[in-house]
Design an enzyme around this catalytic site. Structure first.
Site, PDB file in Angstrom:
ATOM      1  N   PHE A 184       0.861  -1.191   0.000  1.00  0.00           N
ATOM      2  CA  PHE A 184       0.000   0.000   0.000  1.00  0.00           C
ATOM      3  C   PHE A 184       0.888   1.229   0.000  1.00  0.00           C
ATOM      4  O   PHE A 184       1.771   1.359   0.851  1.00  0.00           O
ATOM      5  CB  PHE A 184      -0.920   0.012   1.235  1.00  0.00           C
ATOM      6  CG  PHE A 184      -1.891   1.165   1.220  1.00  0.00           C
ATOM      7  CD1 PHE A 184      -3.089   1.067   0.536  1.00  0.00           C
ATOM      8  CD2 PHE A 184      -1.594   2.350   1.873  1.00  0.00           C
ATOM      9  CE1 PHE A 184      -3.983   2.145   0.503  1.00  0.00           C
ATOM     10  CE2 PHE A 184      -2.473   3.426   1.848  1.00  0.00           C
ATOM     11  CZ  PHE A 184      -3.672   3.311   1.160  1.00  0.00           C
TER      12      PHE A 184
ATOM     13  N   ASP B  71       9.221   2.423   1.104  1.00  0.00           N
ATOM     14  CA  ASP B  71       8.077   3.150   1.645  1.00  0.00           C
ATOM     15  C   ASP B  71       8.060   2.926   3.153  1.00  0.00           C
ATOM     16  O   ASP B  71       7.691   1.854   3.630  1.00  0.00           O
ATOM     17  CB  ASP B  71       6.791   2.629   0.999  1.00  0.00           C
ATOM     18  CG  ASP B  71       5.529   3.277   1.568  1.00  0.00           C
ATOM     19  OD1 ASP B  71       5.587   3.842   2.676  1.00  0.00           O
ATOM     20  OD2 ASP B  71       4.473   3.179   0.915  1.00  0.00           O
TER      21      ASP B  71
ATOM     22  N   LYS C 112       2.994   9.872   8.188  1.00  0.00           N
ATOM     23  CA  LYS C 112       2.318   9.411   9.406  1.00  0.00           C
ATOM     24  C   LYS C 112       2.895  10.012  10.679  1.00  0.00           C
ATOM     25  O   LYS C 112       2.529  11.101  11.079  1.00  0.00           O
ATOM     26  CB  LYS C 112       2.297   7.877   9.461  1.00  0.00           C
ATOM     27  CG  LYS C 112       1.268   7.265   8.500  1.00  0.00           C
ATOM     28  CD  LYS C 112       1.041   5.804   8.775  1.00  0.00           C
ATOM     29  CE  LYS C 112       0.043   5.184   7.810  1.00  0.00           C
ATOM     30  NZ  LYS C 112      -1.344   5.628   8.019  1.00  0.00           N
TER      31      LYS C 112
END
Length: 402
Positions: free
Chosen positions: A137, A222, A251
């Site tokens: 993702f 990532d 995040k």
């Protein structure tokens, strides 16, 4: 003033999510309170975002101070907070340069564009293939959701960006079969978060690096979810013994304030000349000031060691729960990104554990239909943890009882 209710969501908000029925209104540490002043222990961390809990006093103070001086300047000027943050991030990592944006998706969008641009300038237009992994993702923009390995998120929007190939995670033979001189980049999470809290095998990660070197392809990590202390090191790559060419993070970087970053080496960064890529809000003083404070607090040996200590708390408590209820087949992950994988008889029911947790006053996550995910604050107190796991045990009991 009219009372805000959950029903408003169904009337005025685009239904991209189906949020819980309660509305949180304040938080402190790893506790949240809703409109009825009911308390929840937060073991979800805003999906690995609130790395220092809710309303950390140092972040609040930084936000107030910066908010009284400078919020935003256009991108034909720079500012002190962004320069300090960039300096700290490159000094602490493999990278020479940092690009700031507002989210993980934007960081990945920049990374994929950078890899394509670098390959185009260095090797020619034919070197355009991006290889990524099933269940990965990487964000919700059309490019990033296409690179992400979950077709259910990318289908139904028309023709997808081309030359993107997916292979199975941790499957070296599958990668060897498709990587070639045409490959410009391999994109991977060091630990797949949304895809089930699945860590990369050490030997696999090293082999990916070697294959990228052999084919003059860039390795993109990532670390939107795994970065900023989440796994017990500042970034997860530091425990793999493998350095990427490009790293993305977001995040937890702002401790709850929206900010993303892409880090890379000097020679690669140079292909992003003025005008090639950009962002209006990226690198704004407000976000970067808060992120700088969060970075200082997280990139501390005692704080990082505490992540590993708390991992032990979770594994021990989950083992005790599982000895009684036999609902998990394994607990996997690293640091404070952990996934309790459901036993065969509970497959597909991860959401039931989340819902039962809400009823008991504890917040956890799913990572697919078969994994219950924990991504709490890195400074979760023992008291908050004990209370949260008591409530989670009650939630498990409720699910098992049907």
């Amino acid at each position: 003033m009219e009372q805000v209710t959950r029903a408003w969501f169904d009337e005025v908000v685009v239904p991209t999510y189906a949020p819980a029925q309660f509305i949180p209104v304040r938080g402190l540490g790893s506790r949240l309170w809703d409109q009825q002043d009911r308390e929840y222990i937060d073991l979800a961390g805003g999906i690995a975002v609130n790395a220092l809990g809710h309303c950390h006093p140092a972040l609040v103070q930084t936000l107030i101070e910066q908010g009284q001086t400078l919020w935003h300047v256009s991108n034909w000027m720079t500012n002190e907070p962004v320069l300090r943050l960039a300096r700290k991030m490159v000094d602490a990592t493999f990278a020479d340069r940092a690009f700031f944006c507002n989210s993980g998706a934007e960081a990945n969008e920049a990374a994929f564009k950078l890899a394509r641009r670098y390959a185009h300038e260095q090797h020619g237009a034919q070197k355009d293939q991006i290889i990524a992994f099933f269940q990965g993702f990487h964000g919700r923009t059309f490019f990033t959701v296409s690179v992400g390995g979950q077709a259910s998120y990318s289908d139904g929007f028309g023709p997808k960006p081309g030359q993107i190939q997916h292979v199975a995670y941790n499957d070296l033979a599958a990668l060897q079969a498709v990587i070639s001189e045409r490959t410009c980049a391999v994109v991977m999470e060091p630990l797949q978060g949304e895809g089930g809290v699945l860590p990369a095998d050490l030997e696999f990660a090293k082999a990916v690096r070697e294959l990228c070197d052999a084919h003059q392809a860039l390795l993109i990590f990532d670390e939107v979810q795994t970065g900023m202390g989440r796994t017990g090191s500042l970034f997860a790559y530091m425990q793999l013994g493998v350095e990427p060419d490009i790293l993305t993070t977001a995040k937890a970087l702002g401790g709850g304030f929206p900010i993303g970053a892409m880090l890379t080496r000097e020679a690669i960064a140079q292909v992003f000349k003025p005008g090639v890529h950009g962002t209006t809000f990226g690198g704004n003083p407000l976000a970067c000031a808060v992120a700088e404070t969060a970075f200082e607090l997280i990139n501390d040996p005692a704080q990082l060691a505490g992540v590993k200590e708390r991992e032990g708390w979770f594994r021990e408590a989950l083992a005790v729960i599982n000895a009684q209820y036999h609902c998990f087949s394994e607990v996997r992950g690293q640091g404070l990104l952990l996934g309790a994988v459901l036993a065969p008889e509970y497959q597909g029911k991860a959401k039931a554990f989340v819902d039962a947790g809400i009823e008991q006053g504890v917040l956890v996550l799913v990572a697919g239909a078969n994994v219950v995910r924990f991504a709490p604050a890195l400074n979760l107190s023992r008291e908050e943890f004990d209370l949260g796991m008591q409530r989670f045990a009650a939630a498990v009991a409720a699910v098992v009882a049907g």
